[in-house]
Design an enzyme around this catalytic site. Structure first.
Site, PDB file in Angstrom:
ATOM      1  CE  LYS A  11       0.627   1.735   4.315  1.00 35.97           C
ATOM      2  NZ  LYS A  11       1.533   2.883   4.870  1.00 35.97           N
ATOM      3  CB  VAL A  96      11.865  -5.395   4.541  1.00 36.47           C
ATOM      4  CG1 VAL A  96      11.695  -5.589   6.255  1.00 36.47           C
ATOM      5  CG2 VAL A  96      11.723  -6.771   4.116  1.00 36.47           C
ATOM      6  CG  MET A 100       5.521   0.851   0.219  1.00 42.46           C
ATOM      7  SD  MET A 100       5.874   0.338  -1.347  1.00 42.46           S
ATOM      8  CE  MET A 100       7.759   0.044  -1.012  1.00 42.46           C
ATOM      9  CB  ALA A 101       1.145  -2.036   5.068  1.00 39.08           C
ATOM     10  N   GLY A 102       4.394  -3.799   4.257  1.00 39.14           N
ATOM     11  CA  GLY A 102       4.791  -5.103   3.913  1.00 39.14           C
ATOM     12  C   GLY A 102       4.288  -6.275   5.039  1.00 39.14           C
ATOM     13  CG  ASP A 137      -1.450   0.069   8.724  1.00 39.40           C
ATOM     14  OD1 ASP A 137      -2.423   0.824   8.829  1.00 39.40           O
ATOM     15  OD2 ASP A 137      -0.269   0.142   8.345  1.00 39.40           O
TER      16      ASP A 137
HETATM   17  P1  ATP Z   1       3.920   0.046   7.883  1.00 37.36           P
HETATM   18  O1  ATP Z   1       3.748   0.645   6.497  1.00 37.36           O
HETATM   19  O2  ATP Z   1       2.779  -0.931   8.187  1.00 37.36           O
HETATM   20  O3  ATP Z   1       4.722   1.068   9.071  1.00 37.36           O
HETATM   21  P2  ATP Z   1       6.403  -1.272   6.947  1.00 37.36           P
HETATM   22  O4  ATP Z   1       6.317  -1.508   5.456  1.00 37.36           O
HETATM   23  O5  ATP Z   1       7.358   0.279   7.332  1.00 37.36           O
HETATM   24  O6  ATP Z   1       5.227  -1.581   7.716  1.00 37.36           O
HETATM   25  P3  ATP Z   1       7.304  -4.002   7.362  1.00 37.36           P
HETATM   26  O7  ATP Z   1       7.963  -4.164   5.964  1.00 37.36           O
HETATM   27  O8  ATP Z   1       5.971  -4.366   7.856  1.00 37.36           O
HETATM   28  O9  ATP Z   1       7.333  -2.337   7.694  1.00 37.36           O
HETATM   29  O10 ATP Z   1       8.481  -4.285   8.581  1.00 37.36           O
HETATM   30  C1  ATP Z   1       8.870  -3.704   9.716  1.00 37.36           C
HETATM   31  C2  ATP Z   1       9.616  -4.754  10.605  1.00 37.36           C
HETATM   32  O11 ATP Z   1       8.559  -5.811  10.930  1.00 37.36           O
HETATM   33  C3  ATP Z   1      10.544  -5.528   9.861  1.00 37.36           C
HETATM   34  O12 ATP Z   1      11.788  -5.053  10.603  1.00 37.36           O
HETATM   35  C4  ATP Z   1      10.695  -6.977  10.177  1.00 37.36           C
HETATM   36  O13 ATP Z   1      11.562  -7.307  11.003  1.00 37.36           O
HETATM   37  C5  ATP Z   1       9.325  -7.179  10.943  1.00 37.36           C
HETATM   38  N1  ATP Z   1       8.512  -8.033  10.053  1.00 37.36           N
HETATM   39  C6  ATP Z   1       7.627  -8.928  10.804  1.00 37.36           C
HETATM   40  N2  ATP Z   1       7.021  -9.687   9.928  1.00 37.36           N
HETATM   41  C7  ATP Z   1       7.470  -9.387   8.755  1.00 37.36           C
HETATM   42  C8  ATP Z   1       6.975  -9.494   7.231  1.00 37.36           C
HETATM   43  N3  ATP Z   1       6.172 -10.521   6.945  1.00 37.36           N
HETATM   44  N4  ATP Z   1       7.462  -8.853   6.304  1.00 37.36           N
HETATM   45  C9  ATP Z   1       8.300  -7.919   6.548  1.00 37.36           C
HETATM   46  N5  ATP Z   1       8.865  -7.567   7.751  1.00 37.36           N
HETATM   47  C10 ATP Z   1       8.255  -8.054   8.591  1.00 37.36           C
END
Ligand code: ATP
Length: 287
Positions: A11, A96, A100-102, A137
């Site tokens: 997202k 990561v 982008m809510a990965g 999210d």
């Molecule tokens: P948001 O946009 O919701 O803030 P984000 O994209 O910034 O999320 P994520 O990619 O979800 O952040 O990763 C944040 C942390 O969560 C990472 O440092 C990782 O160690 C942990 N994590 C746990 N499960 C996952 C997963 N399936 N994929 C990626 N990271 C994960």
């Protein structure tokens, strides 16, 4: 059915406002969420070996209960008393910790896939109610598409769809702590709150130019001074034809909105030429 695969879309935040800091420390937000066609892929297989076995193409990701995929699988297995073994392979494409809510989309997709694989009979609302216990999210990531997210992110409403466009993603290789961004966010009379309601009206009117003129993310006030590269990317996108450009979430991912795929492709090459490394990707919206 013994196995199933599912694409988990990333997202971006078309608009992100923080209204206030609540007494319990959480922030009340008002965000326009939009899924894009950048996917992780999860493959789930029933297995003879008991327990959850998660693996991934990214060696540095946790594969135990610290991974949201593991947590979401465990949540449904515990509730529905599923004892047989489950192998999950997570093919990670979404950067990561990028805003982008990965992790949330992986957890959401894992729940959607388990619902099918084990014939659990849950509807989206029922899955969302369970997902929110793991992350604010996750309900949105189950719903997908264009949505307004309020409260601490868990109150969702559908809004008019975003007009068709092309999206350029650029993520510099820097680490941004979401906690740092929210802790250092100053909310006062000078805070540049985006007009989320006017953005929704622009979507309703299918006016991409007006929408792009209004793109705003209040978290830029913290992340950009700490990481000026973000502004350099935004300027690069605007100079090379983006109708608008914005940081997503707490960063560091930047996206640009284009009305022409060739312009987006050209801007992508220009972002590649910047004096720091970026993951760049052109795509479009996921409806
Ligand atoms: P948001 O946009 O919701 O803030 P984000 O994209 O910034 O999320 P994520 O990619 O979800 O952040 O990763 C944040 C942390 O969560 C990472 O440092 C990782 O160690 C942990 N994590 C746990 N499960 C996952 C997963 N399936 N994929 C990626 N990271 C994960």
């Amino acid at each position: 059915m013994d196995s199933i695969w599912i694409n988990a879309p990333a997202k971006i935040n078309i608009g992100l406002d923080v209204l206030r800091r609540r007494e319990d420390g959480y922030h009340e937000v008002k965000m326009i969420m939009q899924s894009i066609r950048l996917f992780d892929r999860l493959t789930l297989k029933k297995s003879e070996t008991p327990g959850i076995h998660l693996s991934s193409n990214l060696h540095f990701l946790p594969t135990n209960e610290n991974n949201l995929v593991y947590q979401s699988a465990k949540l449904l297995r515990d509730e529905f008393g599923i004892d047989e073994g489950l192998d999950i392979f997570l093919d990670k494409r979404i950067p990561v910790a990028a805003g982008m809510a990965g992790g949330s989309t992986d957890a959401a997709s894992c729940m959607l896939a388990m619902n099918e694989l084990y014939d659990l009979g849950l509807n989206k609302r029922q899955l969302m109610k369970r997902g929110v216990t793991l992350g604010a999210d996750i309900p949105y990531c189950i719903l997908k598409g264009t949505a307004l997210s309020e409260g601490i992110g868990e109150k969702l409403s559908t809004i008019p769809k975003m007009p068709d466009c092309y999206i350029l993603i650029a993520k510099p290789r820097i680490h941004v702590s979401t906690k740092f961004v929210y802790t250092n966010l100053v909310l006062d009379e000078n805070s540049p709150h985006p007009d989320i309601d006017a953005m929704i009206l622009a979507m309703k009117n299918r006016d991409l130019n007006d929408l792009c003129a209004r793109l705003g993310n209040i978290l830029e006030t913290v992340t950009i001074p700490a990481h000026p590269e973000i502004d350099v990317i935004k300027q690069c996108m605007i100079e090379h034809g983006a109708l608008g450009s914005l940081m997503s979430g707490s960063g560091p991912t930047v996206f640009g909105v284009f009305d022409d795929p060739d312009k987006a492709a050209f801007a992508k090459e220009k972002c590649r030429e910047l004096p720091f490394k970026c993951f760049v990707f052109t795509t479009d919206l996921y409806r």
